[in-house]
Design an enzyme around this catalytic site. Structure first.
Site, PDB file in Angstrom:
ATOM      1  CE  LYS A   1      -4.030  -8.528   0.600  1.00 52.06           C
ATOM      2  NZ  LYS A   1      -3.467  -7.470   1.450  1.00 52.06           N
TER       3      LYS A   1
ATOM      4  CE  LYS B   1      -1.352 -11.134   1.985  1.00 51.71           C
ATOM      5  NZ  LYS B   1      -1.355  -9.772   2.438  1.00 51.71           N
TER       6      LYS B   1
HETATM    7  C1  PBG Z   1      -3.188  -5.422   4.493  1.00 47.59           C
HETATM    8  C2  PBG Z   1      -2.463  -6.712   4.484  1.00 47.59           C
HETATM    9  C3  PBG Z   1      -3.011  -7.931   4.860  1.00 47.59           C
HETATM   10  C4  PBG Z   1      -1.991  -8.854   4.809  1.00 47.59           C
HETATM   11  C5  PBG Z   1      -0.842  -8.198   4.380  1.00 47.59           C
HETATM   12  N1  PBG Z   1      -1.153  -6.861   4.176  1.00 47.59           N
HETATM   13  C6  PBG Z   1      -4.362  -8.266   5.337  1.00 47.59           C
HETATM   14  C7  PBG Z   1      -5.503  -7.902   4.501  1.00 47.59           C
HETATM   15  O1  PBG Z   1      -5.401  -7.627   3.315  1.00 47.59           O
HETATM   16  O2  PBG Z   1      -6.598  -7.833   5.084  1.00 47.59           O
HETATM   17  C8  PBG Z   1      -2.157 -10.285   5.191  1.00 47.59           C
HETATM   18  C9  PBG Z   1      -0.937 -11.018   5.596  1.00 47.59           C
HETATM   19  C10 PBG Z   1      -1.186 -12.280   6.332  1.00 47.59           C
HETATM   20  O3  PBG Z   1      -2.329 -12.744   6.527  1.00 47.59           O
HETATM   21  O4  PBG Z   1      -0.191 -12.853   6.755  1.00 47.59           O
HETATM   22  N2  PBG Z   1      -3.106  -4.597   3.418  1.00 47.59           N
END
Ligand code: PBG
Length: 325
Positions: free
Chosen positions: A196, A249
């Site tokens: 991520k 992601k």
């Molecule tokens: C938070 C989380 C995020 C997303 C999924 N879980 C945001 C972040 O890490 O700040 C993002 C999902 C999206 O943008 O659709 N743990």
């Protein structure tokens, strides 16, 4: 060699094209993200995510039935937590009567066969808007992992089929697997956000949950977009620690990462087409600058081609409706 080889022969009509297609998109591929809020009768559109909504539990019931009827068989639940319940310890995340735990029970009660996945991270619960406990301006790892493990157990107790840690702390998959095993949840799966990246594409999601970081950014825990090799390191660690599904992601800007991982591991790979990717296409389509459905399908096909077998996407319902036509 031409004219012995004429690759266009395999593209000459729709029938032959579909016969030799290497990839397809079906409703089976999708995980539907759901945003849940407190209240009754609530269905609020998220400003930066046109036609995507936050639901209170009563309305969520109808939505989940609709998804199931469309052939969508998996959801990923996120909750918007009232400010007064946020702190720096993730206290509310462990509440067995918390919104997440009630949402899981509700979905399982309405459609027991639905695969229910839960987001595991502290940001919606954090007074700092960070994915972990903050000390001296730093997001500390090991104490956060302890809370994430307890949170996962709480989700399993509520009936979650999979927990999906999205926090990027080190060692959390092993801690989660261990607590689940120790408590008899041997069949509760882990879909790990393994690779991520610290991405600006998450902006609309943070609007949806009111979870933007209160200070700084997430670059000390989420990965640096400049780096490719560490994605494999993170993914292999998560598999060794007990992840059942690994994830990359965001999606579209990280297809090289999906392919790298697909070349190296046999664990199913999910890709998360994130909120900013959704917002971009919706905005361009609203302006009439892009063909919504065609671009949507082309992007999704790119994930399959890159090597993903599951797709978490805000377009899931749009796709299901399109495929039904
Ligand atoms: C938070 C989380 C995020 C997303 C999924 N879980 C945001 C972040 O890490 O700040 C993002 C999902 C999206 O943008 O659709 N743990």
């Amino acid at each position: 060699m031409y004219p012995l080889q004429r690759p266009r022969r395999l593209r000459n009509n729709a029938a032959i094209r579909s016969l030799v297609a290497e990839n397809t998109i079906t409703v089976d591929d999708f995980i539907v993200p759901l945003f849940v809020v407190e209240g009754k009768g609530v269905k609020e559109e998220i400003a930066s995510m046109p036609n995507y909504f936050r639901y209170s539990l009563d309305v969520l019931e109808e939505e989940v039935k609709e998804l199931w009827a469309l052939g969508l068989k998996s959801v990923l639940v996120f909750v918007k937590v009232p400010d007064e319940l946020k702190d720096n310890a993730g206290t509310e995340a462990l509440n067995s009567e918390g919104l997440m735990q009630r949402a899981v029970r509700k979905i399982k009660q309405v459609i027991p066969e639905m695969v229910v996945m839960t987001d595991v991270a502290l940001d919606p619960y954090s007074s700092y808007g960070h994915d972990g406990i903050v000390e001296d301006g730093y997001i500390i790892n090991d104490k956060t992992v302890e809370v994430l493990a307890k949170m996962s157990l709480s989700h399993a107790e509520a009936g979650a089929d999979f927990v999906a840690p999205s926090d990027m702390m080190d060692g959390r998959i092993e801690a989660i697997r261990t607590i689940l095993e120790d408590n008899g949840f041997v069949n509760t799966g882990i879909m790990s956000y393994s690779a991520k990246y610290a991405s600006a594409f998450y902006g609309p999601f943070r609007d949806a949950l009111d979870s933007a970081p209160g200070f700084g950014d997430k670059k000390t825990y989420q990965m640096n977009p400049a780096n490719r090799k560490v994605a494999l390191t993170e993914t292999i660690l998560d598999i060794q620690e007990g992840a059942d599904i690994v994830m990359v992601k965001p999606g579209l800007a990280y297809l090289d990462i999906v392919r790298d991982i697909a070349n190296e591991v046999e664990t199913p790979i999910a890709v998360y087409q994130v909120s900013g990717e959704y917002a971009m296409l919706k905005a361009a389509a609203e302006k009439g600058w892009l063909d919504h459905d065609q671009v949507m399908m082309e992007q999704l096909m790119a994930f399959k081609r890159a090597g993903a077998s599951l797709i978490a996407s805000y377009f899931a319902k749009d796709v299901a409706l399109l495929l039904k036509k």
